[in-house]
Design a protein around this motif. Structure first.
Motif, short mmCIF file in Angstrom:
data_model
loop_
_atom_site.label_atom_id
_atom_site.label_comp_id
_atom_site.label_asym_id
_atom_site.label_seq_id
_atom_site.Cartn_x
_atom_site.Cartn_y
_atom_site.Cartn_z
N ASP A 1 0.80 -1.25 0.17
CA ASP A 1 0.11 0.20 -0.17
C ASP A 1 0.98 1.38 -0.11
O ASP A 1 1.99 1.12 0.52
CB ASP A 1 -0.79 0.09 1.25
N ILE A 2 0.44 2.11 -0.46
CA ILE A 2 1.21 3.39 -0.60
C ILE A 2 1.24 4.46 0.57
O ILE A 2 1.96 5.14 1.04
CB ILE A 2 0.58 4.21 -1.88
N ASP B 1 3.76 2.58 -4.17
CA ASP B 1 2.91 2.76 -5.35
C ASP B 1 2.90 1.40 -6.07
O ASP B 1 3.83 1.02 -7.02
CB ASP B 1 3.28 3.84 -6.00
N HIS C 1 -8.15 8.93 -1.60
CA HIS C 1 -7.12 8.43 -2.50
C HIS C 1 -7.36 6.89 -2.57
O HIS C 1 -6.86 6.52 -3.74
CB HIS C 1 -5.82 8.58 -1.95
#
Length: 306
Positions: free
Chosen positions: A165-166, A191, A232
């Motif tokens: 996960d970013i 990313d 996001h």
């Protein structure tokens, strides 16, 4: 305007008199209060049961009992927060997914039942597509709270699960959930595939529930979602397909020749995602599965060495 000035007189009287009240009387106040804020009245009982970890039967048996003062204060605060638009799952700090309690905060999306269907579908297809494999390597991209990767790791002992996960905040929640539930995963920050170690290859399965709402539709989301859940994790770019395109186009570097792709998709996106898979893998076999509400929700891609 202060929230107190917005309350109708009869509701204010109910608030002043809510102390030394039974569960039934306090629930009547809470339901009326939420109704005046245009929230679902039924959310009052649901919220109370969540706070107390009670079933519907537990609550029914206690309706005539006096509610303890500590519980009243906690419940009143929670009702006010929900009236202001905060999701019940964030107020209580958890959601049930595949029979397990997962901690959630505003850093992560609230788990949805549709994602349970994706997990169930994957479990059904593992043995069919990988009948002779003693162990399988799976990557969960955009893991969020970890619901997909953790559940699969716990339900399928042959799986070695990697999750990326970013978001630092999301990974913290996912790691906490994995530790609490006793799941062994490897977590990476970054990313998409950039999160993985440079030598990562030969994955058997890549699964993702990426952001898929078209950018123009994000402003039209229900305010409870739009103002509280992480944007996001919802915004899928202009078409809603940005993340599918990136994942699928980069996947050949990491996926085995007989690997498998699995995605949760937005309504009306399944055929387009299948087209993206076929563009990269011309011989791939794709499958679209509709959810319990009759919406095209899951897409699977099966590769073959031949």
């Amino acid at each position: 305007m202060h929230w107190c000035s917005m309350i109708k007189p009869n509701v204010w009287v109910l608030m002043e008199n809510m102390y030394k009240k039974t569960y039934a009387e306090v629930l009547f106040w809470a339901s009326t209060f939420l109704k005046n804020y245009r929230r679902e009245e039924s959310a009052a009982a649901y919220l109370l049961r969540r706070l107390l970890n009670w079933t519907q039967t537990d609550l029914a048996l206690r309706l005539r009992d006096e509610m303890p003062s500590v519980t009243k204060k906690q419940f009143e605060s929670a009702v006010r927060r929900h009236a202001a638009g905060e999701p019940i799952q964030y107020i209580c700090g958890y959601e049930i997914f595949y029979g397990r309690k997962f901690w959630v905060t505003p850093e992560v999306l609230i788990p949805r039942p549709e994602t349970e269907e994706l997990v169930a579908g994957l479990l059904q297809r593992f043995n069919r597509h990988f009948p002779n494999h003693k162990s399988l390597r799976l990557l969960d991209i955009g893991t969020g709270s970890g619901i997909i990767g953790i559940t699969l790791a716990l339900e399928h002992p042959r799986l070695k699960v990697l999750a990326s996960d970013i978001s630092v905040g999301a990974l913290q929640i996912a790691k906490q959930n994995a530790a609490k539930l006793g799941a062994n995963l490897q977590f990476y920050k970054g990313d998409l595939f950039e999160a993985l170690p440079a030598n990562t290859k030969n994955l058997d399965i890549i699964v993702s529930n990426p952001p898929y709402i078209p950018q123009a539709d994000c402003e039209a989301l229900d305010e409870i979602v739009r103002l509280h859940e992480p944007m996001h994790a919802l915004n899928g770019g202009e078409s809603g397909l940005d993340f599918y395109e990136k994942i699928i186009s980069e996947s050949p570097k990491y996926l085995q020749v007989n690997g498998m792709l699995a995605f949760e998709v937005g309504t009306g996106q399944a055929a387009l995602v299948c087209q993206l898979m076929k563009k990269v893998y011309p011989s791939i076999q794709t499958e679209v599965v509709f959810d319990i509400n009759g919406k095209d929700r899951m897409t699977y891609g099966f590769l073959s060495e031949s």
